[in-house]
Design an enzyme around this catalytic site. Structure first.
Site, PDB file in Angstrom:
ATOM      1  CB  THR A   8      -1.023  -0.075   1.291  1.00 40.28           C
ATOM      2  OG1 THR A   8      -1.705  -1.431   1.289  1.00 40.28           O
ATOM      3  CG2 THR A   8      -1.730   1.336   1.212  1.00 40.28           C
ATOM      4  CG  PHE A  51      -0.172   8.507  -5.607  1.00 41.89           C
ATOM      5  CD1 PHE A  51       1.210   8.615  -5.133  1.00 41.89           C
ATOM      6  CD2 PHE A  51      -1.040   9.268  -4.660  1.00 41.89           C
ATOM      7  CE1 PHE A  51       1.407   9.377  -4.051  1.00 41.89           C
ATOM      8  CE2 PHE A  51      -0.878  10.169  -3.852  1.00 41.89           C
ATOM      9  CZ  PHE A  51       0.466   9.893  -3.265  1.00 41.89           C
ATOM     10  CD1 TRP A  79      -0.849   1.043  -6.444  1.00 45.17           C
ATOM     11  CD2 TRP A  79      -1.557   2.742  -5.128  1.00 45.17           C
ATOM     12  NE1 TRP A  79      -1.981   1.478  -6.999  1.00 45.17           N
ATOM     13  CE2 TRP A  79      -2.276   2.736  -6.304  1.00 45.17           C
ATOM     14  CE3 TRP A  79      -1.738   3.822  -4.308  1.00 45.17           C
ATOM     15  CZ2 TRP A  79      -3.289   3.656  -6.663  1.00 45.17           C
ATOM     16  CZ3 TRP A  79      -2.855   4.631  -4.528  1.00 45.17           C
ATOM     17  CH2 TRP A  79      -3.623   4.602  -5.832  1.00 45.17           C
ATOM     18  CG  HIS A  80      -0.266   5.801  -1.445  1.00 47.00           C
ATOM     19  ND1 HIS A  80      -0.530   4.642  -1.024  1.00 47.00           N
ATOM     20  CD2 HIS A  80      -1.245   6.773  -1.317  1.00 47.00           C
ATOM     21  CE1 HIS A  80      -1.853   4.922  -0.691  1.00 47.00           C
ATOM     22  NE2 HIS A  80      -2.295   5.894  -1.077  1.00 47.00           N
ATOM     23  N   GLY A  81       3.787   5.647  -4.001  1.00 44.91           N
ATOM     24  CA  GLY A  81       4.724   6.393  -4.585  1.00 44.91           C
ATOM     25  C   GLY A  81       6.105   5.561  -4.398  1.00 44.91           C
TER      26      GLY A  81
END
Lengths: 519, 480
Positions: B318, B480, B321-323
Site C-alpha cells: 500500500t 500516484f 503503491w503511493h509512490g
C-alpha cells in the site's frame, strides 16, 4: 413536490454548468474588464508537433484560464466575499488594517519590523556612490538632492493590523541613509519626518485609505517642499503656482485608489470624499528661469508628475527616469528606453539631480544609476549609452532555445525563446578575479538566488556575491557559467529555467555563446 | 486536465454533456470513450500509446482466460498479471530502483549507472489496478470477459476515475455499460455531488494546502511546536479534502453519465482504530488489496504469525503503491505496525475505553503517519515529529502559530474539522428528520428541494469564483 417545479430546479442545476460557456460564445452580458495589470495569454496556434509535445495543451489551458465566461464577475465575487467575511485580500502584498485602511505588507514589514534591511555596509557603499555622483554633478554647477519619501505606514501606523502593534526594529535603511546624508554632506529632503509632523494637523489626508502612494493632495504638499528647496539653492527665481482651494470627488483619480483597484471589489472601501488641490501657474512667472532637472525615482514621483505643474517650472529637457528603466519627459508624452540616452551627459548637464526613493524601495535605491554613472564615468567615458559598445551576446541552451530574462514573469531566466530580441540579449561586465556580471536589456544583473533554490533571476540592480559568475570557455562557441556557490548554471529540463545547482558540466550546463558585436 | 480547472469545468464537461444529451443512447459509450481518450491525451499524448496498449492487451488476455480451461487459465492469468505489473514497475519504479542501486554503488566506492529517467504515465497506478481487477475477476469466474472492446476500453479509461480513482472493480460496474439509466434526476444528483466535491477541493483543500506549504517550507528547527502541529493538521485536512473531494467529483461525474460507483471515503477521521480507518479511507484501494493480495496470500486463515506477515506485506505494498519513495513505504509500514499491535491485543483494550479516547488515538497515529507521507526524507520526518512532541530544543523557535493564523484560515479549519467529524451530516439528517416529522406536505418537500438546489447553485458560483482567482494547484493524488 410539483413535477414541473422539480424539473425546473433540476434543469437549473444542469444549466449552470453551461452558463460560462454560453456567455463566452455569445457574450450576452457585457462584462467589465478587471482592474490592475495582468498579461492575457494569446490563443495558441494548433500544430501536430505542439500537441504531441504537450506545449499546445499548456498554452491553451493558460489561455482558457483567462477566457471563460463570467471570469471578471467570478473574480470580483470571490474577492468581495473574502473581504466581507475575513478581510482577506487576494494579493500577497496587500493587507487591510484597522478601519479597512489598506497597506503594503512588504513596505510595512520593512518600515515597522526592519525586514529586508540592506545592511550598513551596503548602505554605506551606496552612499559613497551617491557622493561620487554628487561631486560630479556639482563640478558641473548642478545640485544633487536626495529625496526620502514616506511610506503610508510610517505616517499613519495607527491603522496597521494589530500584528504590528508591538513592531520594533534595530536598524533601518531609512535611518542609515538619513545619517549617511548628514555625514557625507549630501543635500536631502526628509519628507518622512515632515509628513509625520504634518499628519495630525493636515486639513486633508496625506494618504488615502485605498491607495498605496501618497494622496494627490499629499503629492502636492511634497511638490511644494521640493520646489521651495530647489528655489533656495538658486539665485534666479523659477516659475511658481498658486493654490486655489481644493475639489472634492466621490471617485478616485490618478493613483488615489491604486490598492483598491487591484482588489476588484463590487463595492468601495473609501467612505470620505477624495480631495484634489487646484494649482494654477502664475503666468507672469513663466518667463522665469526654468532649470533642468533629472529625477531618478520610484512610482511616488508619478503623482507629482500627474499634477502637471513641473512641466511649466522645469526646462523642457528635464526628465523623470522611472526606476532608471525608462525615461519620461515631464509632459504627458510617452517615455523612451534608457539606452537611447547619454546618461552621463544628461546627469552632468542637469541643474538638479533628484534621487527619490520611498521607504519601501530603499532596497533597490538608487536603482543602478550611481553604479552606472561611476562605471561609465571612470572606466570609459566613450560609453555613453547603457548597452553602447559593450559586447552583447545571446545564449542558446541545450534545447536549442534562447535564454531569456523574462520581466513579465518575475524576472525569471528561462530558455524557451525561438528568437533573440531585447530580453534575450545580454552584456558582460568584467570583474576582478576572472569573475563577471551579466547585464540584461532591462538594466538588471543576473543573480543566483542562493538563499533559495539557486534559481537564476535577472532582478538585481547591484552587483554583490550572488551576481558574480565565472564564465568558462568550453570550445570556440560554447561556455559554461559557474555561480558564487561553485555550482554550474544548468537548464532544468522540466521548467526550462536556469538554476545554479549542477556539480559538473553536462548537456544542460553548456550554452552556445552567440556574440552580437558592438553596438 | 484537472477537474478543478476552468478548461474542464467550462469547456470539456459542458461539451461532453451536450453531446450526450443530443445523441442517441447507443452512441453514449462511444462518446464517453472518445472524451476519455482526449482527456488522457490532453495530459500526456506520449503515454497514450502505453495506455491503449494496456487496454488492448487486457482485452485480449481477458478473452483468453475466459476461453481457456484447466491449467491454461492460470498460465494466461500469470502472464497477464506479470505484464501489467512489469509495465507498472518499469514506469513507476525504474528510476527509484536505479537511484537506490546507485546509492549502494557509491557507498562501495563504485561508479554509478547512468540511465535515462522514465517519465511516469499519468494514472498508471489506477488504470493498471482497474485492469488487474478485471482479469483476476474473469479468472475467478466471478464475471464473464467483456467481448465488446469499446465497453472494456470505457471501463479502463472512463475519465471520471481515470487518473485519480476511485479504483472501481469491473464486477461492480459490468452491467452498467449497456443497462444504465440516464435521467435528469440522476444527472442533477451527480451535479450536486460534483459541486460538493469541487467545493471541498477548491475552498477547503486549497486553503489548507497554502497553510501547510507555508509551514513545511520553513526550517523544522525554527518552528514552534504549536506551529508544527498547525502544519500537519492543515496537511491532514488538505489530503482528506483534496482526495475525498476528487472522489466526490468522480462519483458525481459518473452519476451524471448514468454510472453508479462505490463510495471511496466514509468520514475516516472519526475512525476508532487503524483497522477501522482503513475501512473508511480510500476504500476502493484497501478493498482491492484485501481481495487481490491479502486473501490470495492466505488472509487470516493461517497461523496468527502468517496473518500478521500478510498484513505487513499488504501495508508495505500500500505504501509503495503511493509512490516510489522509502517514506511512502515507511508510512505504509507505520500503519501496518499499528494494525498488528491492534490485532495482538490493543483492539481489546480499545473496545473498553471511552469512544473519544479511541478516536484521539487513531487520529494521533494517522496524523503522525502523514508526517512520513508529506516530508521527503526520513531524518526530517523524525525531526518534525520530535518538534511536535514539545520536547525542549537547543535552537529557539523563530516561527510561531499566530503568524500563520488569520480569520480565513481559522474559519476554514473550523468548517473542515466539523465536516470531518460528521457534524454537518448529523445536522443535515436532523434537519431532514425535523422536516419529515413536521409534515409530509408537498410544500415542505418543495421548500427542502429548492433549498438544496439554491445551496448547490450558490456553492457552485462561490467555488468557481475561488477557482477563477486561484492559481495552479494540482491534486496530490496525481503523483500516484
Amino acid at each position: 413536490m410539483g413535477k414541473i417545479w422539480k424539473t425546473i430546479l433540476l434543469g437549473l442545476l444542469l444549466a449552470i454548468l453551461w452558463t460560462p460557456l454560453l456567455q463566452r460564445v455569445s457574450g450576452i452580458f457585457n462584462e467589465a474588464r478587471l482592474k490592475g495589470a495582468y498579461i492575457v495569454p494569446e490563443r495558441p496556434e494548433f500544430s501536430v508537433d505542439s500537441f504531441l509535445g504537450g506545449s499546445f495543451q499548456k498554452k491553451y489551458e493558460a489561455y482558457e484560464n483567462y477566457s471563460f465566461g463570467f471570469r471578471p464577475f467570478l473574480i470580483k465575487l470571490k474577492n468581495s466575499l473574502d473581504f466581507i467575511l475575513y478581510r482577506d485580500i487576494d494579493n500577497t502584498d496587500l493587507m487591510a488594517g484597522k478601519n479597512d485602511v489598506l497597506y503594503s505588507r512588504g513596505s510595512a514589514d520593512r518600515t515597522m519590523w526592519g525586514k529586508y534591511y540592506n545592511g550598513r555596509e551596503i548602505n554605506n557603499n551606496t552612499l559613497a556612490k551617491i557622493k561620487f555622483l554628487k561631486e560630479k554633478v556639482e563640478s558641473g554647477g548642478g545640485h544633487l538632492i536626495a529625496l526620502m519619501v514616506p511610506s503610508k505606514e510610517s505616517v499613519m501606523p495607527e491603522y496597521l493590523p494589530s500584528s504590528y502593534d508591538h513592531a520594533k526594529h534595530e536598524n533601518s535603511d531609512y535611518e542609515d541613509f538619513i545619517a549617511g546624508y548628514e555625514r557625507e554632506g549630501i543635500s536631502y529632503i526628509d519628507l518622512c519626518s515632515y509628513f509625520r509632523k504634518l499628519y495630525p494637523q493636515s486639513k486633508y489626508p496625506l494618504f488615502t485609505k485605498t491607495g498605496f502612494h501618497w494622496s494627490t493632495y499629499g503629492a502636492s504638499v511634497a511638490q511644494d517642499t521640493i520646489l521651495k528647496y530647489c528655489q533656495s539653492l538658486l539665485t534666479l527665481p523659477i516659475p511658481y503656482y498658486e493654490r486655489k482651494g481644493v475639489e472634492f470627488s466621490d471617485t478616485a483619480r490618478f493613483a488615489d485608489a491604486d490598492f483598491e483597484d487591484l482588489m476588484n471589489l463590487y463595492f468601495s472601501i473609501q467612505q470620505s470624499k477624495y480631495v484634489y488641490p487646484k494649482l494654477e501657474i502664475v503666468k507672469s512667472s513663466l518667463s522665469n528661469h526654468r532649470p533642468k532637472v533629472i529625477i531618478i525615482g520610484d512610482s511616488f514621483f508619478w503623482q507629482i508628475k500627474d499634477l502637471r505643474k513641473l512641466v511649466n517650472i522645469f526646462s523642457d529637457d528635464s526628465k523623470y527616469w522611472y526606476y532608471f528603466r525608462k525615461s519620461f519627459p515631464l509632459s504627458d508624452e510617452a517615455g523612451s528606453d534608457m539606452k537611447f540616452l547619454d546618461v552621463v551627459q544628461e546627469l552632468e548637464s542637469a541643474d538638479f539631480v533628484i534621487l527619490e526613493s520611498s521607504m519601501g524601495t530603499l532596497g533597490e535605491f538608487p536603482f543602478g544609476v550611481t553604479e552606472y554613472f561611476q562605471e561609465h564615468f571612470e572606466n570609459d567615458k566613450q560609453m555613453r549609452s547603457i548597452n553602447g559598445k559593450r559586447e552583447q551576446f545571446n545564449l542558446k541552451a541545450a534545447n536549442g532555445k534562447f535564454v531569456c530574462a523574462d520581466i513579465s514573469k518575475n524576472n525569471i531566466v528561462i530558455a524557451d525563446r525561438e528568437k533573440a530580441a531585447g530580453w534575450e540579449t545580454f552584456s558582460i561586465l568584467l570583474l576582478p578575479d576572472n569573475k563577471c556580471a551579466i547585464y540584461t536589456y532591462e538594466n538588471k544583473y543576473f543573480s543566483a538566488e542562493l538563499g533559495g533554490q539557486g534559481e537564476i533571476t535577472a532582478s538585481r540592480y547591484k552587483i554583490a556575491g550572488w551576481e558574480t559568475f565565472t564564465m568558462i570557455k568550453l570550445d570556440s562557441n560554447h561556455v559554461a557559467l559557474r555561480a558564487a556557490n561553485g555550482k554550474y548554471l544548468a537548464m532544468d529540463e522540466k521548467s526550462l529555467r536556469l538554476f545554479a545547482r549542477a556539480d559538473a558540466i553536462g548537456k544542460n550546463e553548456k550554452f552556445e555563446f552567440m556574440q552580437k558585436g558592438s553596438k | 486536465m484537472l477537474f478543478s480547472s476552468p478548461i474542464f469545468i467550462f469547456l470539456f464537461l459542458p461539451v461532453v454533456l451536450f453531446l450526450i444529451v443530443i445523441s442517441p443512447k447507443k452512441l453514449h459509450n462511444f462518446i464517453l470513450l472518445t472524451a476519455s481518450l482526449i482527456f488522457y491525451a490532453w495530459g500526456s499524448v506520449s503515454h497514450t500509446l502505453i495506455f491503449i496498449f494496456s487496454i488492448l492487451f487486457n482485452y485480449v488476455f481477458g478473452l483468453g482466460i475466459d476461453k481457456a480451461s484447466g491449467n491454461n487459465r492460470k498460465k494466461i492469468l500469470t502472464i497477464a498479471v506479470t505484464i501489467n505489473l512489469v509495465l507498472l514497475g518499469y514506469c513507476k519504479y525504474y528510476n527509484f530502483f536505479l537511484d537506490n542501486v546507485n546509492s549502494l554503488l557509491s557507498g562501495f566506492g563504485k561508479s554509478s549507472i547512468e540511465y535515462q529517467k522514465v517519465a511516469l504515465p499519468i494514472g498508471i497506478s489506477f488504470f493498471t489496478f482497474h485492469a488487474l481487477s478485471y482479469i483476476i475477476d474473469v479468472y475467478r469466474r466471478r464475471v464473464s470477459a467483456q467481448r465488446n472492446l469499446l465497453d472494456l476500453a470505457l471501463y479502463i479509461s472512463f475519465f471520471p476515475q481515470l487518473i485519480a480513482g476511485p479504483i472501481v472493480r469491473y464486477i461492480d460496474v459490468a452491467t452498467q455499460f449497456q443497462a444504465r439509466m440516464l435521467n435528469m434526476e440522476k444527472a442533477a444528483a451527480g451535479i450536486h455531488r460534483f459541486i460538493f466535491g469541487l467545493a471541498k477541493k477548491v475552498i477547503i483543500a486549497n486553503t489548507m494546502a497554502l497553510t501547510a506549504d507555508q509551514i513545511f517550507v520553513l526550517p523544522i528547527a525554527k518552528l514552534s511546536p504549536a506551529l508544527a502541529w498547525l502544519g500537519i493538521i492543515a496537511y491532514t485536512l488538505q489530503i482528506y479534502f483534496d482526495f475525498s473531494g476528487y472522489s466526490d467529483m468522480a462519483l458525481g461525474l459518473a452519476k451524471i453519465f448514468g454510472f453508479s460507483f462505490p463510495e471511496n471515503f466514509n468520514y475516516p477521521y472519526v475512525a476508532q482504530s487503524i483497522k477501522e480507518f482503513w475501512r473508511r479511507w480510500h476504500i476502493s484501494l484497501s478493498t482491492w488489496f484485501r481481495d487481490f493480495l491479502y486473501i490470495p496470500l492466505g488472509g487470516s486463515r493461517g497461523s496468527e504469525m502468517r496473518t500478521l506477515l500478510n498484513l505487513l506485506i499488504v501495508f508495505f505494498c500500500t505504501g509503495f503503491w503511493h509512490g516510489a519513495s522509502w517514506t511512502f513505504v515507511i508510512w505504509g509500514l507505520f500503519h501496518g505496525t499499528f494494525l498488528l499491535i491492534e490485532r495482538v491485543g490493543l483492539e481489546k483494550i480499545l473496545i473498553r475505553t471511552w469512544k473519544p479516547v479511541r478516536v484521539v488515538y487513531t487520529l494521533l497515529v494517522v496524523i503522525v503517519g502523514w508526517v512520513f507521507f508529506r516530508i521527503e526524507t526520513l531524518p526530517k520526518a523524525i525531526d518534525y515529529i520530535i518538534k511536535m512532541s514539545f520536547m525542549p530544543s537547543d535552537s529557539p523557535a523563530q516561527f510561531f502559530l499566530m503568524e500563520y493564523l488569520d480569520t480565513k484560515i481559522i474559519a476554514v479549519l473550523v468548517i473542515a474539522i466539523l465536516y470531518s467529524i460528521r457534524a454537518f451530516r448529523n445536522g443535515n439528517s436532523f434537519f431532514e428528520r425535523a422536516l419529515h416529522g413536521l409534515s409530509q406536505d408537498a410544500l415542505y418537500q418543495t421548500f427542502f428541494q429548492t433549498c438544496k438546489v439554491v445551496i448547490s447553485v450558490v456553492l457552485f458560483f462561490v467555488t468557481v469564483s475561488y477557482l477563477a482567482s486561484g492559481t495552479y494547484n494540482p491534486f496530490i493524488y496525481f503523483r500516484f
